[in-house]
Design an enzyme around this catalytic site. Structure first.
Site, PDB file in Angstrom:
ATOM      1  CG  HIS A   1       1.400  10.517  -2.167  1.00 54.43           C
ATOM      2  ND1 HIS A   1       0.598   9.405  -2.123  1.00 54.43           N
ATOM      3  CD2 HIS A   1       1.811  10.613  -3.435  1.00 54.43           C
ATOM      4  CE1 HIS A   1       0.549   8.854  -3.314  1.00 54.43           C
ATOM      5  NE2 HIS A   1       1.285   9.580  -4.121  1.00 54.43           N
TER       6      HIS A   1
ATOM      7  CG  HIS B   1       5.731  -0.519  -2.325  1.00 50.99           C
ATOM      8  ND1 HIS B   1       6.221   0.205  -3.385  1.00 50.99           N
ATOM      9  CD2 HIS B   1       4.406  -0.235  -2.264  1.00 50.99           C
ATOM     10  CE1 HIS B   1       5.237   0.896  -3.943  1.00 50.99           C
ATOM     11  NE2 HIS B   1       4.119   0.632  -3.294  1.00 50.99           N
TER      12      HIS B   1
ATOM     13  CD  GLU C   1      -0.930   5.267  -4.885  1.00 46.73           C
ATOM     14  OE1 GLU C   1      -1.209   4.348  -4.093  1.00 46.73           O
ATOM     15  OE2 GLU C   1      -0.607   6.422  -4.503  1.00 46.73           O
TER      16      GLU C   1
ATOM     17  CG  HIS D   1      -3.871   2.546  -0.154  1.00 48.80           C
ATOM     18  ND1 HIS D   1      -3.559   3.868  -0.298  1.00 48.80           N
ATOM     19  CD2 HIS D   1      -3.149   1.901  -1.104  1.00 48.80           C
ATOM     20  CE1 HIS D   1      -2.662   4.028  -1.253  1.00 48.80           C
ATOM     21  NE2 HIS D   1      -2.397   2.838  -1.750  1.00 48.80           N
TER      22      HIS D   1
ATOM     23  CG  ASP E   1       0.133  -0.384  -2.140  1.00 49.60           C
ATOM     24  OD1 ASP E   1       1.276  -0.393  -2.626  1.00 49.60           O
ATOM     25  OD2 ASP E   1      -0.738   0.439  -2.460  1.00 49.60           O
TER      26      ASP E   1
ATOM     27  CG  HIS F   1      -2.958  -0.292  -6.146  1.00 49.23           C
ATOM     28  ND1 HIS F   1      -4.076   0.506  -6.120  1.00 49.23           N
ATOM     29  CD2 HIS F   1      -2.073   0.283  -5.276  1.00 49.23           C
ATOM     30  CE1 HIS F   1      -3.872   1.505  -5.270  1.00 49.23           C
ATOM     31  NE2 HIS F   1      -2.666   1.393  -4.758  1.00 49.23           N
TER      32      HIS F   1
ATOM     33  CE1 TYR G   1       3.902   1.427   1.247  1.00 49.81           C
ATOM     34  CE2 TYR G   1       2.016   0.380   2.267  1.00 49.81           C
ATOM     35  CZ  TYR G   1       2.644   0.873   1.149  1.00 49.81           C
ATOM     36  OH  TYR G   1       2.008   0.830  -0.064  1.00 49.81           O
TER      37      TYR G   1
ATOM     38  CG  ASP H   1       2.900   3.198  -6.297  1.00 46.61           C
ATOM     39  OD1 ASP H   1       1.722   3.302  -6.696  1.00 46.61           O
ATOM     40  OD2 ASP H   1       3.164   2.785  -5.149  1.00 46.61           O
TER      41      ASP H   1
HETATM   42 FE1  FEO Z   1      -1.075   2.363  -3.416  1.00 44.05          FE
HETATM   43 FE2  FEO Z   1       2.075   1.297  -3.857  1.00 44.05          FE
HETATM   44  O1  FEO Z   1       0.494   2.144  -4.353  1.00 44.05           O
END
Ligand code: FEO
Length: 391
Positions: A24, A223, A81, A145, A164, A79, A192, A83
């Site tokens: 992003h 991550h 999202e 987030h 995250d 989550h 991050y 990813d």
């Molecule tokens: Fe908020 Fe790693 O996705």
């Protein structure tokens, strides 16, 4: 592809994205990982999170190295999202009867919107599920987030699957903090936080408060590396970062057309240094926004310079200020500067933006027409040193 055992019968089964360089707009120079975990407890086989869809084969391959993926009977989706969740429908095709645990209502809404009606089991704060001899306790961390974000705690193992939170965009071949360079990990954790979590300091503090009562021996992130040796270090960092603590440092960031604003930037850097304030100099043409905001994040002082172009500021500086505004930085003292040929509107516009971002202006905007003279630079330097002296 092999799973990596992180505890007896608990495995990392995620994917390593060595090549990812943009998340992003956040420049991820060291790639990333999408961490997923497998817990085998007798007949209970639990998968915590999946990976980005294009890495689904890697996930399945790592799971297959320890157990037939068809034996998974519970999936935790921390989550929505993509990813972490976009391989979920691929896994769900293999195990259509496996329950998919998600937060209620936001995880449920988000997953349903993206992947349709799968076999969801929505959970709320305090809910727990027994998976053989182990327990999974679910702790929603809304807006850390996304509204759906959730972490999972396994008390028997003292592992927090934190998604995250506490993560880093960092691709490595070794999975744990103590197997990698700590300085690099902490830099990427800060980057991050600065680029993804900065606007959510209050939510981060609430989460740290909630999680503070838990005994944690492993922070299994979504991550980057898994924390097992330096857990207190990263938690202390999160306490400082979420409180918006800044250091006595300065960031000077500018763009320049014919070097006059650059000459001012060099003099401003010297002015901070003369007051023993370490200063970081960023020509925006040669630095990425995500690196610049990482440095701004923990620096008390900020000087932003732009010459005037077409009655406004340089688009590069407008882009930085727009990005910074969204990140809602806290506790910065700032000023605007720049040279101009005629008009000179940019410097006032930059100052207005700094105010609207929430920075305290501690030096009035500094405008110099054409090429700065030595006298003008000396006068500017004195003005900054006086203002710093009065702090
Ligand atoms: Fe908020 Fe790693 O996705």
């Amino acid at each position: 592809m092999q799973a990596v055992q992180i505890r007896p019968n608990i495995y990392w089964v995620g994917a390593i994205d060595w090549s990812m360089r943009n998340f992003h707009g956040y420049q991820t120079g060291r790639g990333s990982t999408y961490n997923a975990y497998l817990i085998i407890d007798g007949e209970n086989v639990t998968l915590i999170d999946t990976v980005k869809a294009e890495f689904a084969d890697e996930l399945i391959s790592r799971i297959s190295s320890v157990i037939d993926p068809a034996k998974i009977n519970l999936i935790v989706s921390s989550h929505v999202e993509p990813d972490h969740s976009s391989a979920l429908p691929i896994v769900a095709k293999i195990v259509p009867d496996a329950k998919i645990v998600t937060s209620n209502p936001n995880g449920l809404k988000g997953l349903t919107a993206r992947y349709g009606n799968l076999n969801y089991q929505p959970v709320k704060a305090g809910d727990e599920i027994k998976i053989g001899s182990r327990t999974l306790k679910f702790v929603p961390t809304p807006m850390l987030h996304w509204p759906d974000s959730m972490v999972t705690y396994c008390p028997e193992e003292k592992i927090l699957f934190s998604n995250d939170a506490f993560g880093q965009h960092l691709a490595t071949s070794a999975r744990f903090d103590d197997e990698n360079d700590l300085e690099t990990i902490l830099f990427e954790a800060k980057k991050y936080y600065a680029n993804i979590l900065m606007p959510f300091g209050k939510q981060a503090q609430a989460a740290i408060q909630t999680l503070g009562g838990l005994e944690i021996e492993m922070l299994a992130t979504g991550h980057g590396i898994i924390w097992r040796k330096n857990i207190s270090t990263i938690i202390e960092c999160y306490k400082k970062w979420s409180a918006g603590e800044v250091e006595n440092r300065a960031v000077i960031v500018f763009d320049s057309m014919w070097h006059s604003t650059e000459i001012m930037a060099r003099e401003i850097t010297e002015a901070f240094q003369s007051k023993n304030i370490p200063a970081q100099f960023f020509d925006i043409k040669h630095n990425h926004l995500s690196d610049i905001v990482t440095e701004i994040f923990t620096s008390k002082y900020l000087a932003v310079g732009s010459p005037t172009i077409n009655n406004g500021m340089m688009p590069t500086i407008a882009s930085l200020l727009c990005y910074l505004k969204g990140l809602q930085p806290k506790n910065h003292r700032a000023f605007a500067f720049g040279s101009y040929g005629w008009g000179g509107q940019s410097i006032g516009l930059v100052e207005d933006e700094l105010k609207s971002i929430g920075c305290e202006i501690f030096v009035d905007k500094i405008r110099i027409a054409n090429v700065p003279t030595k006298e003008q630079l000396d006068e500017m330097s004195k003005k900054i040193q006086d203002a710093l002296g009065a702090e």
